[in-house]
Motif scaffolding. Structure first.
Motif, mmCIF file in Angstrom:
data_model
loop_
_atom_site.group_PDB
_atom_site.id
_atom_site.type_symbol
_atom_site.label_atom_id
_atom_site.label_comp_id
_atom_site.label_asym_id
_atom_site.label_seq_id
_atom_site.Cartn_x
_atom_site.Cartn_y
_atom_site.Cartn_z
ATOM 1 N N MET A 1 0.858 -1.182 0.000
ATOM 2 C CA MET A 1 0.000 0.000 0.000
ATOM 3 C C MET A 1 0.894 1.231 0.000
ATOM 4 S SD MET A 1 -3.082 0.991 2.634
ATOM 5 C CE MET A 1 -3.902 -0.567 2.367
ATOM 6 N N THR A 2 0.904 1.975 -1.103
ATOM 7 C CA THR A 2 1.874 3.047 -1.288
ATOM 8 C C THR A 2 1.347 4.418 -0.890
ATOM 9 O OG1 THR A 2 1.173 3.291 -3.595
ATOM 10 C CG2 THR A 2 3.001 1.787 -3.139
ATOM 11 N N MET A 3 0.070 4.551 -0.596
ATOM 12 C CA MET A 3 -0.471 5.854 -0.232
ATOM 13 C C MET A 3 0.085 6.318 1.110
ATOM 14 S SD MET A 3 -4.496 5.835 -1.329
ATOM 15 C CE MET A 3 -4.782 4.131 -0.913
ATOM 16 N N SER A 4 0.262 7.632 1.237
ATOM 17 C CA SER A 4 0.698 8.213 2.502
ATOM 18 C C SER A 4 -0.460 8.208 3.492
ATOM 19 C CB SER A 4 1.174 9.638 2.276
ATOM 20 O OG SER A 4 0.069 10.469 1.930
ATOM 21 N N VAL A 5 -0.118 8.462 4.749
ATOM 22 C CA VAL A 5 -1.164 8.570 5.773
ATOM 23 C C VAL A 5 -2.157 9.662 5.407
ATOM 24 C CG1 VAL A 5 -1.593 9.274 8.163
ATOM 25 C CG2 VAL A 5 0.174 7.578 7.657
ATOM 26 N N ALA A 6 -1.676 10.808 4.953
ATOM 27 C CA ALA A 6 -2.567 11.907 4.592
ATOM 28 C C ALA A 6 -3.510 11.505 3.457
ATOM 29 C CB ALA A 6 -1.765 13.142 4.205
ATOM 30 N N GLU A 7 -2.990 10.773 2.469
ATOM 31 C CA GLU A 7 -3.837 10.326 1.365
ATOM 32 C C GLU A 7 -4.882 9.322 1.848
ATOM 33 O OE1 GLU A 7 -0.864 10.601 -2.494
ATOM 34 O OE2 GLU A 7 -0.587 8.957 -1.065
ATOM 35 N N LEU A 8 -4.481 8.432 2.732
ATOM 36 C CA LEU A 8 -5.430 7.472 3.286
ATOM 37 C C LEU A 8 -6.511 8.179 4.087
ATOM 38 C CD1 LEU A 8 -2.888 4.756 4.396
ATOM 39 C CD2 LEU A 8 -4.804 4.348 2.850
ATOM 40 N N GLU A 9 -6.115 9.168 4.876
ATOM 41 C CA GLU A 9 -7.098 9.902 5.669
ATOM 42 C C GLU A 9 -8.129 10.572 4.768
ATOM 43 O OE1 GLU A 9 -4.643 11.020 9.731
ATOM 44 O OE2 GLU A 9 -4.409 12.304 7.984
ATOM 45 N N GLY A 10 -7.679 11.125 3.656
ATOM 46 C CA GLY A 10 -8.611 11.745 2.725
ATOM 47 C C GLY A 10 -9.551 10.741 2.097
ATOM 48 N N ARG A 11 -9.033 9.583 1.707
ATOM 49 C CA ARG A 11 -9.858 8.551 1.091
ATOM 50 C C ARG A 11 -10.897 7.993 2.059
ATOM 51 N NH1 ARG A 11 -7.941 5.024 -2.738
ATOM 52 N NH2 ARG A 11 -9.969 4.012 -2.404
ATOM 53 N N LEU A 12 -10.544 7.946 3.341
ATOM 54 C CA LEU A 12 -11.415 7.331 4.340
ATOM 55 C C LEU A 12 -12.442 8.287 4.939
ATOM 56 C CD1 LEU A 12 -8.676 5.189 6.054
ATOM 57 C CD2 LEU A 12 -10.748 4.275 4.997
ATOM 58 N N ALA A 13 -12.316 9.561 4.658
ATOM 59 C CA ALA A 13 -13.258 10.556 5.209
ATOM 60 C C ALA A 13 -14.533 10.572 4.362
ATOM 61 C CB ALA A 13 -12.604 11.931 5.258
ATOM 62 N N TRP A 14 -15.298 9.499 4.456
ATOM 63 C CA TRP A 14 -16.526 9.370 3.686
ATOM 64 C C TRP A 14 -17.565 10.370 4.172
ATOM 65 C CZ3 TRP A 14 -18.404 5.506 0.101
ATOM 66 C CH2 TRP A 14 -17.386 4.683 -0.403
ATOM 67 N N PRO A 15 -18.259 11.039 3.267
ATOM 68 C CA PRO A 15 -19.306 11.977 3.685
ATOM 69 C C PRO A 15 -20.529 11.229 4.184
ATOM 70 C CG PRO A 15 -19.304 11.776 1.312
ATOM 71 C CD PRO A 15 -18.109 10.988 1.796
ATOM 72 N N PRO A 16 -21.347 11.862 5.010
ATOM 73 C CA PRO A 16 -22.584 11.220 5.451
ATOM 74 C C PRO A 16 -23.578 11.119 4.301
ATOM 75 C CG PRO A 16 -22.534 13.502 6.169
ATOM 76 C CD PRO A 16 -21.186 13.222 5.553
ATOM 77 N N VAL A 17 -24.544 10.222 4.457
ATOM 78 C CA VAL A 17 -25.629 10.166 3.480
ATOM 79 C C VAL A 17 -26.658 11.228 3.864
ATOM 80 C CG1 VAL A 17 -25.234 7.716 3.102
ATOM 81 C CG2 VAL A 17 -26.980 8.443 4.740
ATOM 82 N N PRO A 18 -27.501 11.656 2.924
ATOM 83 C CA PRO A 18 -28.503 12.677 3.243
ATOM 84 C C PRO A 18 -29.444 12.217 4.360
ATOM 85 C CG PRO A 18 -28.295 12.414 0.874
ATOM 86 C CD PRO A 18 -27.507 11.294 1.490
ATOM 87 N N GLY A 19 -29.853 13.170 5.177
ATOM 88 C CA GLY A 19 -30.806 12.880 6.238
ATOM 89 C C GLY A 19 -30.179 12.964 7.607
ATOM 90 N N ALA A 20 -30.968 12.631 8.620
ATOM 91 C CA ALA A 20 -30.528 12.686 10.008
ATOM 92 C C ALA A 20 -31.216 11.570 10.779
ATOM 93 C CB ALA A 20 -30.861 14.043 10.627
#
Length: 250
Positions: A1-20
């Motif tokens: 896995m060649t991605m940096s920690v910062a790149e992984l953090e960005g990839r893993l920061a999934w947005p929420p789905v609409p609603g509450a």
């Protein structure tokens, strides 16, 4: 896995789905499961799939050593956990896109541990999936989690992280908070060279509300939880100091 920690953090920061969150999300589930969700998620909380955490505690690497860490956790997709141990050891555990890895160095120079491959990946997938109790919104049925209840205090969540199956057993207190969790995790805790499924889990002693979710904020994890080998298998004691659900703009 060649991605940096910062790149992984960005990839893993999934947005929420609409609603509450509202109680309508858990209609039709067994009463103990509904009690867990109503306690864990405040009405109006975003339907988050990931979170950013900071924690500190002690980790057993031969002996117990202090650590500080941060984590981006998307339980259905992966995690990255960069940490500093005993002030001198730095590195990260990670899982994303079906691949897990770890690398740790002394003073940033000497490699102390490095591992990857199918066994490490399956073990890491199980870890990240089980840590969903820190992002309880990700455990809602709409995200493919199958819930059952065996007693008024015993509930079970079934789901998959890529090709790795998970069946996480929660023991609840009278308020609906997890007292402990157990699950089978792929690993080689005896360092025998043979990997297989082993009982893992942990127990909790404190809870805190962060950003609309109430989670086990202090506890301990390890191999062989609930067996006579727990004293030897325990390797992680933690306290969460920050937890923020990932927003759409993150």
């Amino acid at each position: 896995m060649t991605m940096s920690v910062a790149e992984l953090e960005g990839r893993l920061a999934w947005p929420p789905v609409p609603g509450a969150f509202s109680e309508a999300e858990v209609e039709g589930l067994p009463a103990p499961v509904r009690r867990y969700f109503v306690k864990a998620i405040a009405p109006g909380t975003a339907l988050a799939l990931s979170a950013r955490l900071r924690m500190r505690g002690t980790i057993k690497i031969g002996r117990w050593l202090p650590f500080r860490a941060r984590e981006v956790l998307a339980p259905h997709h992966g995690f990255v956990w960069p940490a500093r141990v005993a002030g001198l050891i730095t590195g990260a555990d990670r899982y994303l896109d079906g691949e897990g890895a770890l690398e740790w160095k002394l003073a940033g120079l000497k490699t102390l541990a490095r591992a990857e491959g199918p066994d490490v990946s399956r073990s890491a997938a199980g870890r990240g999936g089980a840590e969903a109790l820190w992002v309880p919104t990700s455990l809602l049925p709409r995200f493919g989690v199958q819930w059952t209840a065996t007693t008024d205090t015993q509930i079970v969540a079934g789901y998959r992280v890529d090709d790795t199956p998970l069946e996480v057993h929660y023991d609840l207190d009278e308020l609906g908070r997890p007292r402990s969790v157990t699950f089978d995790r792929w690993g080689d805790p005896d360092q025998s060279g043979v990997w297989s499924w082993h009982r893992a889990g942990g127990e909790f002693r404190a809870y805190h509300r962060f950003d609309g979710v109430t989670v086990p904020s202090e506890g301990r994890f390890g191999w062989f939880y609930g067996t006579n080998r727990w004293a030897d298998g325990e390797f992680f004691r933690y306290r969460i100091t920050e937890l923020t659900l990932t927003r759409a703009s993150s």
